[in-house]
Design a protein around this motif. Structure first.
Motif, PDB file in Angstrom:
ATOM      1  N   SER A  39       4.419 -14.304   2.324  1.00 39.11           N
ATOM      2  CA  SER A  39       4.887 -13.526   3.599  1.00 39.11           C
ATOM      3  C   SER A  39       4.727 -14.416   4.802  1.00 39.11           C
ATOM      4  CB  SER A  39       4.197 -12.209   3.683  1.00 39.11           C
ATOM      5  OG  SER A  39       2.772 -12.418   3.847  1.00 39.11           O
ATOM      6  N   THR A  63      11.880  -8.863   7.483  1.00 39.00           N
ATOM      7  CA  THR A  63      11.888  -7.495   6.739  1.00 39.00           C
ATOM      8  C   THR A  63      11.103  -7.875   5.443  1.00 39.00           C
ATOM      9  OG1 THR A  63      13.639  -6.847   8.049  1.00 39.00           O
ATOM     10  CG2 THR A  63      13.440  -5.740   5.763  1.00 39.00           C
ATOM     11  N   LEU A  64      11.766  -8.982   4.683  1.00 43.83           N
ATOM     12  CA  LEU A  64      11.189  -9.448   3.519  1.00 43.83           C
ATOM     13  C   LEU A  64       9.582  -9.585   3.639  1.00 43.83           C
ATOM     14  CD1 LEU A  64      11.587  -9.770   0.429  1.00 43.83           C
ATOM     15  CD2 LEU A  64      12.458 -11.958   0.900  1.00 43.83           C
ATOM     16  N   ALA A  66       7.419  -8.285   5.422  1.00 49.77           N
ATOM     17  CA  ALA A  66       6.864  -7.053   5.581  1.00 49.77           C
ATOM     18  C   ALA A  66       6.683  -6.175   4.157  1.00 49.77           C
ATOM     19  CB  ALA A  66       7.410  -6.256   6.618  1.00 49.77           C
ATOM     20  N   SER A  67       7.978  -6.264   3.479  1.00 45.44           N
ATOM     21  CA  SER A  67       7.947  -5.786   2.245  1.00 45.44           C
ATOM     22  C   SER A  67       7.094  -6.121   1.061  1.00 45.44           C
ATOM     23  CB  SER A  67       9.157  -5.472   1.830  1.00 45.44           C
ATOM     24  OG  SER A  67       9.929  -6.849   1.486  1.00 45.44           O
ATOM     25  N   ILE A  68       6.737  -7.695   1.216  1.00 41.87           N
ATOM     26  CA  ILE A  68       5.892  -8.077  -0.005  1.00 41.87           C
ATOM     27  C   ILE A  68       4.584  -8.130   0.242  1.00 41.87           C
ATOM     28  CG2 ILE A  68       7.672  -9.704  -0.772  1.00 41.87           C
ATOM     29  CD1 ILE A  68       6.348 -12.022   0.314  1.00 41.87           C
ATOM     30  N   PRO A  70       1.631  -5.688   0.995  1.00 42.52           N
ATOM     31  CA  PRO A  70       1.436  -4.415   0.440  1.00 42.52           C
ATOM     32  C   PRO A  70       0.716  -3.586   1.632  1.00 42.52           C
ATOM     33  CG  PRO A  70      -0.045  -5.819  -0.688  1.00 42.52           C
ATOM     34  CD  PRO A  70       0.921  -6.754  -0.019  1.00 42.52           C
ATOM     35  N   ARG A  79       1.302  -7.596   9.029  1.00 36.88           N
ATOM     36  CA  ARG A  79       2.501  -6.811   8.841  1.00 36.88           C
ATOM     37  C   ARG A  79       3.085  -6.182  10.144  1.00 36.88           C
ATOM     38  NH1 ARG A  79       1.404  -2.182   5.992  1.00 36.88           N
ATOM     39  NH2 ARG A  79       3.717  -1.969   5.455  1.00 36.88           N
ATOM     40  N   TYR A  82       5.071  -9.055  11.636  1.00 37.54           N
ATOM     41  CA  TYR A  82       6.618  -9.004  10.947  1.00 37.54           C
ATOM     42  C   TYR A  82       7.457  -8.051  11.520  1.00 37.54           C
ATOM     43  CZ  TYR A  82       3.568 -11.412   7.514  1.00 37.54           C
ATOM     44  OH  TYR A  82       2.839 -12.583   7.192  1.00 37.54           O
ATOM     45  N   HIS A  83       7.043  -6.762  11.743  1.00 39.38           N
ATOM     46  CA  HIS A  83       7.759  -5.684  12.322  1.00 39.38           C
ATOM     47  C   HIS A  83       7.974  -5.882  13.740  1.00 39.38           C
ATOM     48  CE1 HIS A  83       7.762  -2.945   8.898  1.00 39.38           C
ATOM     49  NE2 HIS A  83       6.582  -3.060   8.923  1.00 39.38           N
ATOM     50  N   GLN A 102      11.085  -0.456  14.658  1.00 38.77           N
ATOM     51  CA  GLN A 102      10.248  -1.417  14.410  1.00 38.77           C
ATOM     52  C   GLN A 102       9.014  -1.633  14.893  1.00 38.77           C
ATOM     53  OE1 GLN A 102      10.445  -3.624  11.425  1.00 38.77           O
ATOM     54  NE2 GLN A 102      11.825  -2.087  10.733  1.00 38.77           N
ATOM     55  N   LYS A 105       6.580   1.066  13.812  1.00 36.29           N
ATOM     56  CA  LYS A 105       5.973   0.626  12.675  1.00 36.29           C
ATOM     57  C   LYS A 105       4.826  -0.358  13.021  1.00 36.29           C
ATOM     58  CE  LYS A 105       9.934   1.335   9.669  1.00 36.29           C
ATOM     59  NZ  LYS A 105      10.813   0.620   8.562  1.00 36.29           N
TER      60      LYS A 105
END
Length: 152
Positions: A39, A63-64, A66-68, A70, A79, A82-83, A102, A105
């Motif tokens: 990440s 976006t990726l 933040a998604s990987i 957890p 995280r 990232y947002h 975003q 979040k």
């Protein structure tokens, strides 16, 4: 229109080194090191793309990232970054409602994240400008939001 302090604030992206935990209390669980490294690598790619003005591709990287990473892992602060960085991309692309989402979040993950709060304010200001000063659209966006500090 002249540049404002908020305009100077938008292009900045957050860079936190791997392992910078900020002195927080013990986290609920650890993310696998390879997940955190992946990440962070995506974030760095996003930072490079952002600097080159490739905001759409930069957004994809954040976006990726933040998604990987957890939810609930020890990297909630990362995280949030990232947002917030994704929000900067949306702002640069003129998508202020998505930028605000975003930032929401990011603030849900780290309620003390000043950069996310400032970027969110910028999004609200731009949305108000787009509505021609019609506060009804801005009120619709903020309807139901909690007032006060997160967790109250």
């Amino acid at each position: 229109a002249g540049a404002t302090m908020a305009d100077d604030f938008v292009p900045q992206i957050e860079e936190i080194a791997v392992g910078d935990e900020g002195g927080e209390a013990e986290p609920p669980k650890e993310a696998p090191p390879e997940t955190v490294e992946a990440s962070e690598a995506l974030k760095l790619e996003g930072n490079d793309l952002f600097r080159r003005g490739e905001y759409g591709q930069s957004l994809d990287k954040y976006t990726l990232a933040a998604s990987i990473c957890p939810p609930g892992c020890s990297t909630e602060e990362k995280r949030a970054v990232y947002h917030c960085n994704a929000a900067a991309c949306h702002v640069k692309l003129g998508r202020f409602a998505l930028g605000r989402e975003q930032c929401d979040k990011a603030l849900a993950l780290n309620g003390d994240y000043v950069k996310a709060l400032m970027r969110r304010i910028l999004c609200f200001e731009r949305l108000e400008e787009e509505s021609g000063g019609d506060d009804s659209q801005l009120e619709a966006l903020t309807k139901g939001e909690r007032r006060g500090k997160p967790g109250e």
